[in-house]
Design a protein around this motif. Structure first.
Motif: not given
Length: 325
Positions: A98-105, A137-141
């Protein structure tokens, strides 16, 4: 809209000694174990005509099971053609970087444009798996590796493995301050009492354990390798702030950037310009939920963290004669 669900089955003799929720998850693989557990607790399940509301109740084999429940129709998220960096995929799981600035849900403030929307486009059948197969999940950033289940049985087993702490997740981070040794943070985490978007260490919270070791010392920062035992929201960020070494760039828990004495203007710009928590999920290891094969993936540091580490090294080199290491 609600959907009526009526199911009947007989517990197999081979399921002797299993927990009720485990046995039912095997008998009804189209439904997740968490959903079955909810039905048991809601007294929607009868065993030989008797309501059993204890998921831990053991079965003997041969019991007649009836389930009479309602499923609230979940919000229908839209598939969106968003690229995914897929590291591995088979019939049961997908591993993404997952890249940065990408919300999971999707959620408040992020109704679409998420990993979930991208998964629905990439593999439309995942719509039949709760939460589109997302099990952690991973945090958005926060960048790095995430595993997603493509089927309900795969999801059920991945969730069980996470709960049993059988999935290894390692991260790389840059923390503020000079740390002298690795260690473990064992501190419960709960929602912050007044700041709704924050988490905090709280004795009555959920158990949370983070192990960390030092990879590299810099003049006023430390590069770390961390391993999660649990997976609480913002766990690494909260735990490192708790021991007074918040992650560089963390907008919630980091405070103002600490600028080393005598730093060059270029280096100061790098520190001020790093506008996310310096945290990357670098390694993921698990037993495949269907085949049982032990699998492991690695995701190299993203460019922004590579540039950050390079700048930290250069600054440290300039001042190495002044440091008492």
């Amino acid at each position: 809209m609600s959907q009526q669900v009526q199911l009947e089955a007989t517990v197999a003799e081979s399921q002797l000694g299993q927990r009720l929720d485990q046995a039912l998850a095997e008998l009804f693989p189209d439904y997740s174990r968490s959903r079955i557990k909810e039905w048991i607790l809601e007294e929607r399940v009868t065993v030989n005509g008797q309501i059993i509301a204890k998921p831990k109740e053991k079965v003997l084999g041969g019991e007649c099971i009836s389930i009479n429940a309602l499923i609230e129709e979940e919000a229908r998220w839209l598939p969106q053609d968003i690229p995914l960096n897929i590291v591995y995929e088979d019939d049961d799981i997908i591993v993404i970087n997952k890249p940065r600035d990408f919300v999971v849900h999707p959620g408040a403030g992020n109704p679409d444009g998420t990993v979930l929307n991208a998964l629905l486009h990439h593999y439309p059948a995942i719509v039949d798996v709760p939460r589109a197969g997302i099990v952690h999940r991973l945090d958005k950033d926060t960048t790095g590796l995430m595993v997603v289940a493509k089927t309900v049985p795969a999801q059920t087993r991945l969730v069980e493995a996470l709960q049993a702490r059988d999935i290894t997740r390692e991260y790389e981070a840059v923390a503020m301050g000079t740390m002298t040794a690795g260690g473990t943070v064992d501190a419960n985490i709960a929602r912050h009492p007044t700041k709704r978007t924050h988490m905090s260490v709280y004795p009555m919270g959920k158990p949370a354990v983070t192990h960390y070791r030092i990879m590299e010392h810099f003049r006023a920062h430390t590069r770390l390798r961390l391993r999660l035992e649990t997976g609480r929201t913002h766990q690494i960020r909260v735990h490192m702030a708790h021991i007074t070494h918040p992650l560089l760039g963390d907008p919630l828990y980091g405070g103002r950037p600490r600028l080393p004495k005598g730093a060059s203007e270029d280096f100061i710009q790098v520190l001020r310009g790093f506008d996310r928590q310096a945290l990357h999920a670098i390694m993921l290891r698990l037993s495949h939920p269907i085949t049982g094969e032990l699998m492991e993936w690695h995701a190299p540091l993203p460019d922004d963290m590579v540039q950050l580490v390079t700048a930290l090294r250069a600054d440290t080199e300039i001042f190495k004669d002044e440091m008492n290491w």
